[in-house]
Design an enzyme around this catalytic site. Structure first.
Site, mmCIF file in Angstrom:
data_model
loop_
_atom_site.group_PDB
_atom_site.id
_atom_site.type_symbol
_atom_site.label_atom_id
_atom_site.label_comp_id
_atom_site.label_asym_id
_atom_site.label_seq_id
_atom_site.Cartn_x
_atom_site.Cartn_y
_atom_site.Cartn_z
ATOM 1 N N HIS A 1 -2.917 0.662 10.221
ATOM 2 C CA HIS A 1 -2.028 0.966 9.095
ATOM 3 C C HIS A 1 -0.861 1.838 9.565
ATOM 4 O O HIS A 1 0.281 1.650 9.162
ATOM 5 C CB HIS A 1 -2.776 1.696 7.981
ATOM 6 C CG HIS A 1 -3.798 0.855 7.277
ATOM 7 N ND1 HIS A 1 -4.502 1.307 6.179
ATOM 8 C CD2 HIS A 1 -4.230 -0.406 7.498
ATOM 9 C CE1 HIS A 1 -5.332 0.347 5.757
ATOM 10 N NE2 HIS A 1 -5.191 -0.694 6.558
ATOM 11 N N PHE B 1 -8.620 8.619 3.336
ATOM 12 C CA PHE B 1 -7.793 8.864 2.144
ATOM 13 C C PHE B 1 -6.525 8.045 2.295
ATOM 14 O O PHE B 1 -5.880 8.089 3.345
ATOM 15 C CB PHE B 1 -7.389 10.332 2.022
ATOM 16 C CG PHE B 1 -6.323 10.551 0.963
ATOM 17 C CD1 PHE B 1 -6.672 10.911 -0.330
ATOM 18 C CD2 PHE B 1 -4.970 10.347 1.251
ATOM 19 C CE1 PHE B 1 -5.694 11.075 -1.315
ATOM 20 C CE2 PHE B 1 -3.985 10.510 0.271
ATOM 21 C CZ PHE B 1 -4.356 10.874 -1.009
ATOM 22 N N GLU B 2 -6.168 7.325 1.239
ATOM 23 C CA GLU B 2 -4.899 6.606 1.239
ATOM 24 C C GLU B 2 -4.535 6.380 -0.214
ATOM 25 O O GLU B 2 -5.396 6.015 -1.014
ATOM 26 C CB GLU B 2 -5.054 5.204 1.859
ATOM 27 C CG GLU B 2 -4.677 5.076 3.298
ATOM 28 C CD GLU B 2 -4.915 3.669 3.864
ATOM 29 O OE1 GLU B 2 -5.497 2.803 3.182
ATOM 30 O OE2 GLU B 2 -4.500 3.453 5.003
ATOM 31 N N ILE B 3 -3.287 6.592 -0.549
ATOM 32 C CA ILE B 3 -2.772 6.070 -1.817
ATOM 33 C C ILE B 3 -1.576 5.233 -1.413
ATOM 34 O O ILE B 3 -0.660 5.733 -0.757
ATOM 35 C CB ILE B 3 -2.329 7.187 -2.784
ATOM 36 C CG1 ILE B 3 -3.525 8.083 -3.139
ATOM 37 C CG2 ILE B 3 -1.732 6.577 -4.058
ATOM 38 C CD1 ILE B 3 -3.191 9.209 -4.109
ATOM 39 N N TYR C 1 -3.468 1.373 -4.972
ATOM 40 C CA TYR C 1 -4.874 1.746 -4.821
ATOM 41 C C TYR C 1 -4.964 3.142 -4.219
ATOM 42 O O TYR C 1 -4.036 3.641 -3.560
ATOM 43 C CB TYR C 1 -5.630 0.745 -3.946
ATOM 44 C CG TYR C 1 -5.314 0.904 -2.483
ATOM 45 C CD1 TYR C 1 -4.136 0.409 -1.965
ATOM 46 C CD2 TYR C 1 -6.178 1.599 -1.624
ATOM 47 C CE1 TYR C 1 -3.823 0.585 -0.633
ATOM 48 C CE2 TYR C 1 -5.870 1.782 -0.294
ATOM 49 C CZ TYR C 1 -4.689 1.276 0.187
ATOM 50 O OH TYR C 1 -4.379 1.477 1.503
#
Ligand code: GDP
Ligand code: MN
Length: 391
Positions: A314, A277-279, A152
């Site tokens: 996280h 923002f995170e991938i 995601y």
């Protein structure tokens, strides 16, 4: 310092040279954008979708998943579809993933939140914000609409991208065997997470996890210590860890006490990946290790009695479970949210000193560091606006 040529030889080139022709051919990843939002945020969401479409998704056509603890209205749903040709799904979040779990006394939690409001802790008095942080910490990856995806990319209202992203970051993370990608790392407001590190540290200790080299990113370097007063062979010098690290019942109204020895004297430096923002790879969040971590953090009550954000959650989970080579720093992405931004034009290829803990480790690891497989953590505020040449 490494030359661009050397870097290109070492890495897949696209990680280094951003704005080229879009490389749209080739396979797609099993991935989606994930956007948590409320109806009233429609304008901000449009801004974000316009930006990511213009700079990336008009070439790549990844689908979107919009999530909400309430119902999206038809204006929201119809409007969004006008801004992308990609598939879009809208999901409602079940109460089991949002709000107070049954083992928490709502009144105690609400009182805790009220006090944080009185203390003017940022978002501390806002119940829905606590729910949002807990959802993004331990539940989003369990939502039914995400089950079919492996990757995601998190998108928030009111963000902007200002450089073209001409390659597929999912595919390149997959190829380079990465788990978690970030653009900005900043320091957390201390008063929102006074006890978070005690629990994260205890988790690491309880599970006998040794650092893979990332944990140190989150630890304040110890001050020069005076000679230890206790002789090294004194049994008190290194007592075995007691069974009951959490010494009071969870949900009792205050955070349960962590045995001081569980922390080995480490102090959190407040650094975290800025998670708007995170991938990332969903399987990592779905792993038993991550969920055990979340459970232990959650049971402490810190999502209510303090205002733990999903970003430090996280980040500390990554620190406990991952190593630097699992993380990718998207230094080539121009990205802004509110007052903080990352601009590639300002991301100088700095030579940074080797962290002291590496001195004790293998030549291989030292070498890897020197070759810039490691990235520095970044105080994004220093970059703000300084000669940014992105659009
Ligand atoms: P900030 O970036 O830390 O200032 O926090 P935001 O207000 O942007 O919230 C973070 C994300 O959670 C955004 O995507 C918001 O749209 C979303 N969000 C925050 N609170 C709620 C809520 O109560 N309901 C829903 N559905 N989304 C929320
Ligand atoms: Mn936001």
């Amino acid at each position: 310092p490494p030359t661009i040529r050397k870097i290109n030889e070492k890495y897949d080139k696209v990680f280094v040279t951003g704005c080229l022709e879009p490389q749209t051919e080739g396979p797609r990843a099993n991935a989606a954008f994930v956007v948590l939002a409320r109806n009233k945020e429609l304008d901000g969401v449009i801004q974000s979708v316009k930006s990511i479409e213009r700079h990336f998704n008009r070439w790549f056509h990844y689908p979107y998943v919009f999530l909400n603890d309430g119902d999206f209205n038809s204006t929201f749903k119809d409007t969004i579809q006008n801004y992308t040709s990609s598939p879009v799904e809208f999901g409602k979040i079940d109460p089991s993933m949002w709000g107070y779990p049954d083992w928490v006394d709502d009144n105690v939690a609400k009182e805790g939140i009220r006090k944080q409001g009185d203390a003017a802790i940022m978002y501390g008095g806002m119940e829905s914000y606590h729910h949002m942080c807990r959802f993004y910490s331990g539940f989003f990856y369990k939502h039914e609409l995400l089950q079919k995806y492996e990757w995601y990319w998190r998108l928030e209202p009111e963000i902007s991208y200002f450089c073209d992203i001409t390659y597929d970051p999912f595919i390149h993370m997959e190829r380079s065997n990465k788990t978690y990608g970030f653009t900005i790392a900043v320091k957390e407001l201390k008063e929102t997470v006074p006890n978070i590190f005690r629990y994260a540290s205890a988790y690491k200790r309880l599970n006998n996890l040794t650092s893979k080299g990332l944990w140190e990113m989150f630890v304040e370097p110890p001050e020069e210590k005076k000679e230890e007063e206790l002789p090294k062979d004194d049994p008190k010098y290194k007592k075995p860890l007691p069974e009951d690290i959490l010494r009071t019942e969870p949900g009792a109204g205050t955070l349960p006490d962590v045995h001081p020895e569980a922390m080995e004297g480490e102090v959190y430096n407040m650094c975290h990946f800025w998670s708007n923002f995170e991938i990332a790879k969903l399987d990592w969040f779905r792993s038993k290790e991550y969920n055990d971590f979340f459970e232990m953090m959650d049971r402490s009550g810190g999502f209510w009695m303090e205002r733990w954000g999903d970003a430090p959650i996280h980040s500390l989970a990554a620190g406990a479970l991952l190593g630097p080579s699992d993380i990718h720093y998207f230094r080539d992405f121009g990205y802004r949210h509110t007052t903080i931004q990352h601009c590639p034009a300002n991301a100088r290829a700095r030579q940074i000193p080797r962290p002291p803990y590496l001195e004790k480790t293998t030549t291989d690891e030292k070498k890897r560091f020197e070759e810039d497989d490691y990235w520095e953590h970044w105080d994004a505020e220093k970059e703000n606006g300084v000669g940014c040449r992105c659009r």
